[in-house]
Design a protein around this motif. Structure first.
Motif, PDB file in Angstrom:
ATOM      1  N   VAL A  36      57.264  13.707  96.924  1.00  0.00           N
ATOM      2  CA  VAL A  36      56.403  12.378  97.082  1.00  0.00           C
ATOM      3  C   VAL A  36      55.240  12.540  97.973  1.00  0.00           C
ATOM      4  O   VAL A  36      54.293  12.434  97.481  1.00  0.00           O
ATOM      5  N   ALA A  37      55.691  13.104  98.922  1.00  0.00           N
ATOM      6  CA  ALA A  37      54.680  13.533 100.016  1.00  0.00           C
ATOM      7  C   ALA A  37      53.417  14.429  99.340  1.00  0.00           C
ATOM      8  O   ALA A  37      52.325  14.087  99.680  1.00  0.00           O
ATOM      9  N   LEU A  38      53.731  15.529  98.841  1.00  0.00           N
ATOM     10  CA  LEU A  38      52.770  16.326  98.004  1.00  0.00           C
ATOM     11  C   LEU A  38      52.021  15.443  97.091  1.00  0.00           C
ATOM     12  O   LEU A  38      50.885  15.320  96.972  1.00  0.00           O
ATOM     13  N   ALA A  39      52.754  14.684  96.139  1.00  0.00           N
ATOM     14  CA  ALA A  39      52.072  13.766  95.159  1.00  0.00           C
ATOM     15  C   ALA A  39      51.077  12.673  95.961  1.00  0.00           C
ATOM     16  O   ALA A  39      50.010  12.722  95.575  1.00  0.00           O
ATOM     17  N   LEU A  40      51.467  12.252  96.976  1.00  0.00           N
ATOM     18  CA  LEU A  40      50.677  11.455  97.558  1.00  0.00           C
ATOM     19  C   LEU A  40      49.449  12.202  98.315  1.00  0.00           C
ATOM     20  O   LEU A  40      48.205  11.477  98.370  1.00  0.00           O
ATOM     21  N   GLY A  41      49.689  13.197  99.104  1.00  0.00           N
ATOM     22  CA  GLY A  41      48.889  14.026  99.508  1.00  0.00           C
ATOM     23  C   GLY A  41      47.483  14.372  98.356  1.00  0.00           C
ATOM     24  O   GLY A  41      46.533  14.111  98.775  1.00  0.00           O
ATOM     25  N   VAL A  42      47.964  14.691  97.138  1.00  0.00           N
ATOM     26  CA  VAL A  42      46.723  15.001  96.135  1.00  0.00           C
ATOM     27  C   VAL A  42      46.116  13.658  95.847  1.00  0.00           C
ATOM     28  O   VAL A  42      45.076  13.763  95.862  1.00  0.00           O
ATOM     29  N   MET A  43      46.786  12.384  95.903  1.00  0.00           N
ATOM     30  CA  MET A  43      46.288  11.236  95.544  1.00  0.00           C
ATOM     31  C   MET A  43      45.273  10.837  96.623  1.00  0.00           C
ATOM     32  O   MET A  43      44.178  10.696  96.385  1.00  0.00           O
ATOM     33  N   GLY A  44      46.007  10.862  97.877  1.00  0.00           N
ATOM     34  CA  GLY A  44      44.976  10.699  98.837  1.00  0.00           C
ATOM     35  C   GLY A  44      43.793  11.406  99.009  1.00  0.00           C
ATOM     36  O   GLY A  44      42.609  10.865  99.423  1.00  0.00           O
ATOM     37  N   GLU A  45      43.863  12.664  98.740  1.00  0.00           N
ATOM     38  CA  GLU A  45      42.689  13.355  98.723  1.00  0.00           C
ATOM     39  C   GLU A  45      41.510  12.869  97.744  1.00  0.00           C
ATOM     40  O   GLU A  45      40.529  13.005  98.029  1.00  0.00           O
ATOM     41  N   ASN A  46      42.031  12.557  96.416  1.00  0.00           N
ATOM     42  CA  ASN A  46      41.192  12.343  95.486  1.00  0.00           C
ATOM     43  C   ASN A  46      40.484  11.196  95.882  1.00  0.00           C
ATOM     44  O   ASN A  46      39.251  10.561  95.695  1.00  0.00           O
ATOM     45  N   ALA A  50      76.665  12.240 102.610  1.00  0.00           N
ATOM     46  CA  ALA A  50      75.885  13.655 103.391  1.00  0.00           C
ATOM     47  C   ALA A  50      75.630  14.752 102.216  1.00  0.00           C
ATOM     48  O   ALA A  50      74.612  15.379 102.393  1.00  0.00           O
ATOM     49  N   ASN A  51      76.349  15.017 101.383  1.00  0.00           N
ATOM     50  CA  ASN A  51      76.144  15.998 100.088  1.00  0.00           C
ATOM     51  C   ASN A  51      74.705  15.407  99.377  1.00  0.00           C
ATOM     52  O   ASN A  51      74.203  16.499  98.898  1.00  0.00           O
ATOM     53  N   ASP A  52      74.150  14.331  99.743  1.00  0.00           N
ATOM     54  CA  ASP A  52      72.853  13.875  98.938  1.00  0.00           C
ATOM     55  C   ASP A  52      71.818  14.477  99.872  1.00  0.00           C
ATOM     56  O   ASP A  52      70.469  14.140  99.415  1.00  0.00           O
ATOM     57  N   LEU A  53      71.953  14.880 100.821  1.00  0.00           N
ATOM     58  CA  LEU A  53      70.806  15.026 101.682  1.00  0.00           C
ATOM     59  C   LEU A  53      69.562  16.032 101.464  1.00  0.00           C
ATOM     60  O   LEU A  53      68.334  15.808 101.459  1.00  0.00           O
ATOM     61  N   LYS A  54      70.225  17.184 100.890  1.00  0.00           N
ATOM     62  CA  LYS A  54      69.167  18.281 100.073  1.00  0.00           C
ATOM     63  C   LYS A  54      68.244  17.626  99.228  1.00  0.00           C
ATOM     64  O   LYS A  54      67.163  17.896  99.118  1.00  0.00           O
ATOM     65  N   LEU A  55      69.089  16.976  98.278  1.00  0.00           N
ATOM     66  CA  LEU A  55      68.295  16.144  97.147  1.00  0.00           C
ATOM     67  C   LEU A  55      67.183  15.263  97.589  1.00  0.00           C
ATOM     68  O   LEU A  55      65.954  14.932  97.290  1.00  0.00           O
ATOM     69  N   VAL A  56      67.458  14.387  98.738  1.00  0.00           N
ATOM     70  CA  VAL A  56      66.701  13.553  99.350  1.00  0.00           C
ATOM     71  C   VAL A  56      65.454  14.229 100.082  1.00  0.00           C
ATOM     72  O   VAL A  56      64.439  14.005  99.893  1.00  0.00           O
ATOM     73  N   SER A  57      65.943  15.582 100.638  1.00  0.00           N
ATOM     74  CA  SER A  57      64.615  16.177 101.404  1.00  0.00           C
ATOM     75  C   SER A  57      63.796  16.516 100.343  1.00  0.00           C
ATOM     76  O   SER A  57      62.365  16.366 100.190  1.00  0.00           O
ATOM     77  N   ALA A  58      64.099  17.033  99.167  1.00  0.00           N
ATOM     78  CA  ALA A  58      63.392  17.474  98.094  1.00  0.00           C
ATOM     79  C   ALA A  58      62.507  16.439  97.588  1.00  0.00           C
ATOM     80  O   ALA A  58      61.254  16.441  97.203  1.00  0.00           O
ATOM     81  N   LEU A  59      63.131  15.057  97.454  1.00  0.00           N
ATOM     82  CA  LEU A  59      62.346  14.225  96.874  1.00  0.00           C
ATOM     83  C   LEU A  59      61.323  13.877  97.729  1.00  0.00           C
ATOM     84  O   LEU A  59      60.287  13.296  97.541  1.00  0.00           O
TER      85      LEU A  59
END
Ligand SMILES: Nc1ncnc2c1ncn2[C@@H]1O[C@H](COP(=O)(O)OP(=O)(O)OP(=O)(O)O)[C@@H](O)[C@H]1O
Ligand SMILES: [Mg+2]
Lengths: 258, 316
Positions: free
Chosen positions: B277-287, B264-273
């Protein structure tokens, strides 16, 4: 209609970059007058418009529109009486909203922004009818987003948006400069059509001296934040680009080229 | 992968997070600013709701107060931004920080409040309609109501003005609308929803904790981005539903990961990841779709506003 009395605007006051962009300038405009403004780069043409529309406050002087003192009003309040089109076609529309949504924002300029439906059926019909005047087929694309339009289409739309609420004053800052010649001609044509139809009091900046003399009813030439020349009527009719250049030693390549 | 009960529980919790996500949607997409106030305002909502419930107050009234308190946090952020010209991100951080002390005060200087013995909206409904799905149905109804209201609101004149403010402030001011007022209004509505989510969360888990806000803005952003990417943005209503579904999906993903043995302690790290990833994919998807028929910004994309590529706004 518009009465500008001794306004001054200095940028970067007290710094080494201090620049007097508008220097004790006065201008009187009658209702229905259409002034074209020319002048070299940095003459203060855009600054004059920004002072009128309230993008920034003036240092001194007053600006009256139809008797109302605008001098201390915020930009958005003045906008209720002023229509504006900028040089940059991206500046005039909300790019991620549809054409009809953009138009609706423009037509609601002097209406209350509450929880009414954004577009009424009546407005929509009016938009469709009037958009047809642009002859760009926009009346059939009202549900498309503004970002899908070409520069010329967007600028025509912005022009239409700026006059739809029948402003007391229309400010056009090189609104055709970013367009290809055909689109520029079209937008200028529409400008004349709309201003004549509604007898709008208009200020138009252009870097094309020929266009400045051919359109509108009066022409002013600005230099160093002041009005160097102000012609209308017969005098203006007899004026040619050549006499203008000779008289004012205009050395602006950009103006000569056109 | 997870038990049926855990599945239902995650969806119930997802409904609460859906309201958070809809609040974040308003600031992030409609006003085009990532608003960090959220980490504070969600606790403000939770604290107010927990305090009122623990004092024996009406849980529904408690939720209304949560909304109002959250909205006030948003108003302060917007005023810092518009009147004092503090950058939106910094303004949000300042309010988030200041809210910590306020939240502690609301909670009577305790770092947590348990509602095990107090009435909550969930317990009340369970008394009237006993059953396995009561909380789930209640959550669905609340989310459906919020989506409906938001949808109609964004189609009003005021809604148009708000949406245009995120698009083009120059145009908004030239249309006789105060862009500053719109920002204040938009951030108050956004954080009001976040506060409401906090209030519901406290009542759902029968518990409010001063530290529960950490990372909430990231979860909200993840829900918005992932939801839109998976469920589509074709129309406004679809987009709102997508955002809500994104939040539910997020909770389900967490439940699966925990069941699979993630500490459970890794939850925040996973959220950030996930958000990265979503932002990075978003940029790529847009291009990728730049030349395609569904090109979001078209060839006339706003120069210097690359940011808007990842932050497409609401609309048809
Ligand atoms: N926001 C600003 N800050 C500082 N200086 C400015 C600002 N706006 C304009 N200036 C300066 O004021 C002077 C007048 O600029 P202005 O934009 O009004 O010229 P213009 O006549 O419109 O020229 P152009 O034909 O190039 O558009 C210029 O020297 C310019 O550098
Ligand atoms: Mg200029």
């Amino acid at each position: 209609m518009l009465k500008i009395d001794g306004i001054t605007k200095t940028f970067g006051k007290g710094t080494i970059n201090e620049k007097i962009a508008i220097n004790d300038l006065s201008l009187d405009m009658d209702r229905g007058e259409f002034i074209t403004i020319i002048g070299n780069n940095g003459a203060g043409k855009s600054t004059l418009m920004n002072c009128i529309s309230g993008v920034f406050p003036v240092d001194s002087g007053t600006i009256l529109l139809d008797g109302e003192d605008l001098t201390r009003q915020p930009e958005y309040k003045r906008a209720r009486h002023i229509g504006r089109v900028f040089q940059d076609p991206l500046k005039g529309t909300a790019f991620d909203m549809t054409i009809e949504e953009n138009l609706s924002i423009a037509i609601c300029k002097n209406r209350f922004h509450g929880l009414q439906p954004g577009i009424s059926r009546k407005d929509r019909e009016y938009f469709r009818e009037r958009l047809a005047l642009l002859e760009m087929g926009l009346e059939n694309r009202m549900n498309q987003k503004a970002k899908l339009l070409s520069g010329g289409q967007r600028q025509a739309l912005t022009l239409f948006m700026s006059i739809i609420s029948e402003p007391k004053l229309l400010l056009l800052d090189e609104h055709t400069a970013a367009l290809d010649p055909a689109a520029a001609r079209k937008v200028l044509e529409l400008t004349n059509l709309f201003t004549r139809e509604k007898n709008l009091t208009t200020l138009m900046i252009t870097h094309n001296m020929k266009a400045a003399l051919e359109n509108g009813t009066r022409t002013i030439l600005m230099r160093d934040g002041q009005i160097l020349m102000d012609v209308r009527g017969e005098e203006r009719k007899n004026m040619t680009v050549e006499t203008l250049i000779a008289k004012f030693e205009i050395d602006n390549d950009r103006m000569l080229l056109d | 992968m997870i038990t049926f009960a855990a599945f239902i529980g995650s969806v119930e919790l997802g409904m609460v997070y859906a309201i958070l996500a809809l609040g974040v949607f308003l600031s992030f997409r409609t006003l085009n600013t990532p608003d960090l106030t959220v980490d504070g305002s969600i606790v403000t909502g939770a604290a107010a709701s927990a305090m009122i419930c623990s004092l024996g107050g009406n849980p529904v009234l408690a939720l209304a107060v949560s909304f109002v308190f959250g909205a006030m946090a948003g108003i302060i952020t917007a005023l810092l931004n518009t009147k004092l010209k503090i950058q939106p991100l910094l303004a949000g951080i300042l309010v988030m920080l200041g809210a910590y002390s306020i939240n502690l005060r609301i909670m009577g200087n305790k770092s947590n409040i348990a509602l095990t013995k107090s009435d909550t909206i969930y317990k009340m409904t369970k008394e009237i309609f006993p059953g396995t799905y009561t909380s789930l149905v209640l959550g669905i109804l609340i989310v459906a109501a919020v989506i409906t209201l938001l949808f109609f609101f964004l189609k009003t004149r005021l809604g148009f003005a708000l949406r245009a403010t995120g698009d083009n402030e120059d145009m908004v001011r030239a249309s006789g609308i105060s862009s500053d007022q719109m920002k204040v209004f938009g951030l108050s509505l956004s954080n009001g929803l976040v506060g409401l989510a906090g209030g519901l969360l406290a009542q759902y888990q029968s518990y409010a904790d001063i530290g529960m806000g950490v990372g909430m803005v990231v979860i909200g952003l993840a829900s918005v981005i992932v939801g839109e990417a998976i469920f589509g943005t074709r129309s406004l209503i679809r987009r709102l539903i997508a955002v809500a579904l994104g939040a539910i999906l997020y909770r389900l993903a967490i439940a699966v990961a925990l069941a699979a043995g993630m500490p459970a302690n890794d939850l925040k790290l996973v959220s950030a990841l996930i958000v990265t990833v979503a932002l990075a994919l978003g940029v790529m998807g847009e291009n990728f779709s730049f030349t395609g028929k569904n090109s979001k910004n078209g060839k006339t994309g706003k120069p210097g506003k690359i940011r808007s590529r990842i932050q497409q706004k609401v609309g048809e």
